[in-house]
Design a protein around this motif. Structure first.
Motif, short mmCIF file in Angstrom:
data_model
loop_
_atom_site.label_atom_id
_atom_site.label_comp_id
_atom_site.label_asym_id
_atom_site.label_seq_id
_atom_site.Cartn_x
_atom_site.Cartn_y
_atom_site.Cartn_z
N VAL A 196 -19.44 0.18 -48.08
CA VAL A 196 -19.79 -1.23 -48.35
C VAL A 196 -19.38 -2.11 -47.17
N ALA A 197 -18.15 -1.93 -46.70
CA ALA A 197 -17.67 -2.71 -45.55
C ALA A 197 -18.51 -2.41 -44.31
N ASP A 198 -18.80 -1.13 -44.08
CA ASP A 198 -19.57 -0.74 -42.90
C ASP A 198 -20.98 -1.34 -42.93
N ALA A 199 -21.61 -1.33 -44.12
CA ALA A 199 -22.96 -1.88 -44.24
C ALA A 199 -22.98 -3.38 -44.00
N THR A 200 -21.96 -4.09 -44.49
CA THR A 200 -21.86 -5.53 -44.26
C THR A 200 -21.75 -5.82 -42.77
N LEU A 201 -20.86 -5.12 -42.09
CA LEU A 201 -20.65 -5.36 -40.67
C LEU A 201 -21.88 -5.00 -39.84
N ALA A 202 -22.63 -3.99 -40.28
CA ALA A 202 -23.82 -3.58 -39.54
C ALA A 202 -24.88 -4.68 -39.51
N ARG A 203 -24.81 -5.63 -40.46
CA ARG A 203 -25.80 -6.71 -40.55
C ARG A 203 -25.33 -8.01 -39.93
N LEU A 204 -24.15 -7.98 -39.30
CA LEU A 204 -23.58 -9.20 -38.74
C LEU A 204 -23.37 -9.08 -37.23
N ARG A 205 -23.33 -10.23 -36.57
CA ARG A 205 -22.99 -10.29 -35.15
C ARG A 205 -21.99 -11.43 -34.96
N VAL A 206 -20.90 -11.15 -34.27
CA VAL A 206 -19.87 -12.17 -34.03
C VAL A 206 -19.58 -12.26 -32.54
N ASP A 207 -18.98 -13.37 -32.14
CA ASP A 207 -18.67 -13.58 -30.72
C ASP A 207 -17.54 -12.67 -30.25
N ARG A 208 -16.49 -12.55 -31.08
CA ARG A 208 -15.36 -11.72 -30.68
C ARG A 208 -14.67 -11.15 -31.90
N ALA A 209 -14.26 -9.90 -31.79
CA ALA A 209 -13.47 -9.26 -32.83
C ALA A 209 -12.03 -9.14 -32.36
N TYR A 210 -11.11 -9.37 -33.27
CA TYR A 210 -9.68 -9.18 -33.02
C TYR A 210 -9.22 -8.02 -33.89
N LEU A 211 -8.82 -6.95 -33.24
CA LEU A 211 -8.59 -5.69 -33.91
C LEU A 211 -7.12 -5.29 -33.88
N GLY A 212 -6.54 -5.06 -35.06
CA GLY A 212 -5.21 -4.49 -35.14
C GLY A 212 -5.32 -2.98 -35.25
N VAL A 213 -4.34 -2.26 -34.68
CA VAL A 213 -4.39 -0.80 -34.68
C VAL A 213 -3.05 -0.22 -35.10
N HIS A 214 -3.09 1.02 -35.57
CA HIS A 214 -1.87 1.75 -35.92
C HIS A 214 -1.17 2.27 -34.68
N GLY A 215 -1.95 2.79 -33.74
CA GLY A 215 -1.38 3.36 -32.53
C GLY A 215 -2.33 3.27 -31.37
N VAL A 216 -1.78 3.33 -30.16
CA VAL A 216 -2.59 3.27 -28.95
C VAL A 216 -1.90 4.09 -27.86
N ASP A 217 -2.70 4.82 -27.10
CA ASP A 217 -2.20 5.54 -25.93
C ASP A 217 -3.33 5.64 -24.92
N ALA A 218 -3.14 6.43 -23.88
CA ALA A 218 -4.15 6.51 -22.82
C ALA A 218 -5.48 7.05 -23.32
N ASP A 219 -5.46 7.78 -24.44
CA ASP A 219 -6.70 8.33 -25.00
C ASP A 219 -7.44 7.35 -25.90
N GLY A 220 -6.78 6.23 -26.29
CA GLY A 220 -7.47 5.24 -27.08
C GLY A 220 -6.71 4.75 -28.29
N LEU A 221 -7.45 4.22 -29.26
CA LEU A 221 -6.91 3.57 -30.44
C LEU A 221 -7.05 4.49 -31.64
N THR A 222 -6.02 4.54 -32.49
CA THR A 222 -6.07 5.43 -33.64
C THR A 222 -5.51 4.79 -34.90
N THR A 223 -5.82 5.42 -36.05
CA THR A 223 -5.33 5.01 -37.35
C THR A 223 -5.16 6.26 -38.20
N PRO A 224 -4.26 6.25 -39.20
CA PRO A 224 -4.15 7.43 -40.07
C PRO A 224 -5.31 7.59 -41.04
#
Length: 273
Positions: free
Chosen positions: A164-192
């Motif tokens: 449901v969340a994914d389908a909503t976001l697929a129909r929207l366009r925003v100027d900027r997203a602010y994203l919180g993450v669980h972890g970050v390293d040289a390989d990228g952003l992750t969550t459990p």
């Protein structure tokens, strides 16, 4: 005495979720090596977890599948998160549409946005129940601040995720997203959470630009599910505690911005900080 120094370090970690070696050297008036030995002793006792440049609470991060709750995470690295939220607020402009993911730092940004009338009009898309509630309660009946809640299945971190969340976001366009993450390293952003990773990818895809909000204690923490590579986001907004090797790794992939943890000068009520 070592026991007194270690009690001080523990008190800092319990109060803020993290302690930096550089700050402890000043507050304890001892050498860098002495602080590191004290942190090592506390880590062996299971009272803290060693990270680049300091120590964090032992339950910060944990196993790749561990997903701490919102209330637990909001006590970690509080000063750093507030500094990052203030720096993020300075990039929000009236008339924009922005997206906020779930997370404790993005929640602080939502509180600042709600308390800043100068940003109106503004549209905020979010998959965070708490952030939506903060924004709605701040301006009841004020159509200059439009809040769009994605819907979805709620996670322990208070994110709404899934189809449901994914389908909503697929129909929207925003100027900027602010994203919180669980972890970050040289390989990228992750969550459990696998579903949250997919929803965060949908959030990134909906945005013309993405800023990741991640305090220095997130560096080196790895969750089960990858969200994105560092070069797939535009800015990583962290704090001055981010270690030198992390700064180099991030700088090679995307733009790095470090928020000062000192409190800014007091502003007039209603004025942007």
């Amino acid at each position: 005495m070592a026991s007194q120094r270690q009690e001080h370090i523990l008190a800092v970690v319990r109060a803020h979720g993290a302690a930096r070696v550089a700050d402890l050297v000043v507050s304890l008036d001892v050498s860098d090596m002495t602080v590191r030995r004290d942190i090592a002793e506390l880590a062996r006792a299971g009272l803290v977890r060693r990270v680049h440049g300091g120590a964090v609470a032992p339950d910060a991060g944990g196993r790749p599948t561990d997903e701490p709750g919102f209330e637990a995470k909001r006590t970690w690295a509080q000063d750093e998160k507030r500094a990052i939220a203030r720096a993020a607020l300075a990039t929000v402009e009236p008339g924009q549409s922005i997206a906020l993911s779930a997370g404790t730092t993005t929640h602080l940004l939502a509180e600042l946005v709600a308390a800043t009338p100068a940003l109106r009009p503004l549209t905020v898309v979010t998959n965070a129940v708490g952030a939506a509630d903060v924004l709605h309660r701040a301006t009841p009946g004020d159509d200059r601040l439009e809040v769009i809640l994605t819907g979805g299945v709620r996670t322990p971190s208070d994110a709404l995720v899934g189809p449901v969340a994914d389908a909503t976001l697929a129909r929207l366009r925003v100027d900027r997203a602010y994203l919180g993450v669980h972890g970050v390293d040289a390989d990228g952003l992750t969550t459990p959470n696998l579903a949250e990773a997919a929803t965060n990818r949908a959030l990134i895809a909906a945005a013309a630009a993405t800023t990741v909000l991640a305090d220095h204690t997130k560096w080196g923490v790895t969750g089960l599910a990858r969200i994105a590579r560092l070069d797939e986001v535009d800015v990583l907004l962290s704090d001055e505690g981010l270690p030198a090797d992390a700064r180099r790794a991030v700088g090679d992939a995307t733009r790095l911005q470090l928020a000062p943890t000192t409190t800014p000068a007091t502003t007039t009520p209603g004025e942007r900080p």
